[in-house]
Design an enzyme around this catalytic site. Structure first.
Site, mmCIF file in Angstrom:
data_model
loop_
_atom_site.group_PDB
_atom_site.id
_atom_site.type_symbol
_atom_site.label_atom_id
_atom_site.label_comp_id
_atom_site.label_asym_id
_atom_site.label_seq_id
_atom_site.Cartn_x
_atom_site.Cartn_y
_atom_site.Cartn_z
ATOM 1 N N ARG A 178 24.449 26.380 30.202
ATOM 2 C CA ARG A 178 23.453 27.426 30.461
ATOM 3 C C ARG A 178 22.047 26.882 30.259
ATOM 4 N NH1 ARG A 178 24.509 32.842 27.363
ATOM 5 N NH2 ARG A 178 22.935 33.568 28.851
ATOM 6 N N CYS A 231 17.867 32.322 22.276
ATOM 7 C CA CYS A 231 19.164 32.163 22.943
ATOM 8 C C CYS A 231 19.119 33.025 24.197
ATOM 9 C CB CYS A 231 20.309 32.560 22.003
ATOM 10 S SG CYS A 231 20.163 34.241 21.348
#
Length: 277
Positions: A178, A231
């Site tokens: 990611r 995050c």
């Protein structure tokens, strides 16, 4: 900082003591905001109360990202409902090594709200069961409400504009895939904040799902004069902050909106592919 982890055997002993902790079950599943409560009802540390990621540990998703922090008043009301005050020790747990969402609860209670005695159950519910701990079923009675009004510390967090203009080292807790922009199963845009480094929260754990030793974490965690943790939505970033606490290092500040807020403004830059830009 005070000790931030507790073992399952220590928890079992403390629950039989004169000053038992308030145990908060923070289990959650991204994409299913009812899963945590169902898991808790199906089996939990006896006497523990459910603390819900979407209802208690976050405000409604929107411009602030997928899991923006609740308002101080809303979180104070949650703590009062659960009978939490500075005189009541607290233990938080989940079943993902602290990633969903015990570390978020620890950060909100200990770092943001200033509770003096909050610990994370190392290994979570799995460790409790491995130690032979029994499970309670169904509902648990709520304690008497507290009157605690925390003095929230706004300096422990940054907003998007501060991250955009700041010089802090940005540490991303998402997976390498990611971070590099190779896969993005949740958010609309792939990539990372320019200048960030990737420290997946899962790397803080051993294969057994316990936190690595303080010395190992100290050797592995990124170094910087000032660090901001982020995050996807400000949840697993707290796991990295907890790892810094275990390592005995200064705590990074949290960017609560994280990637899910960052990408809402197309003027904010996006980087892909490399570990650091």
């Amino acid at each position: 900082m005070n000790r931030v982890l507790i073992t399952a055997s220590e928890l079992a002993e403390s629950l039989q003591g004169q000053d038992p902790p308030r145990v908060l079950d923070c289990r959650a599943r991204l994409g299913d905001n009812t899963a945590g409560h169902r898991l808790w009802e199906a089996g939990h540390v006896p006497g523990s109360l459910h603390l819900d990621l979407d209802r208690d540990l976050a405000a409604e998703p929107g411009e602030g990202g997928r899991h923006p922090l609740p308002s101080p008043d809303a979180f104070a009301a949650t703590l009062q409902r659960l009978g939490i005050s500075p005189s009541v020790p607290v233990v938080v747990l989940d079943d993902m090594g602290g990633q969903l969402a015990a570390a978020r609860a620890w950060w909100m209670l200990s770092v943001w709200a200033g509770h003096p005695d909050v610990r994370v159950l190392d290994g979570g519910l799995h460790a409790w069961q491995e130690e032979g701990g029994e499970l309670g079923l169904g509902q648990e009675p709520l304690p008497e409400p507290s009157q605690w009004q925390p003095a929230f510390d706004g300096s422990t967090r940054l907003d998007a504009d501060e991250v955009f203009s700041g010089r802090e080292l940005k540490v991303d807790a998402r997976s390498q895939e990611r971070f590099r922009g190779e896969a993005e199963p949740i958010d609309a845009v792939a990539g990372h904040i320019p200048g960030a480094v990737c420290r997946p929260s899962a790397a803080n754990l051993t294969e057994a799902g316990r936190f690595k030793a303080a010395e190992a974490l100290d050797a592995e965690l990124p170094h910087g004069e000032a660090i901001v943790a982020y995050c996807g939505s400000g949840v697993t970033a707290c796991h990295n902050i907890l790892a810094y606490a275990i390592a005995g290092r200064p705590l990074p500040r949290l960017y609560p909106g994280s990637w899910s807020e960052w990408i809402r403004d197309p003027s904010r830059p996006v980087a892909r592919a490399t570990d650091r830009d």
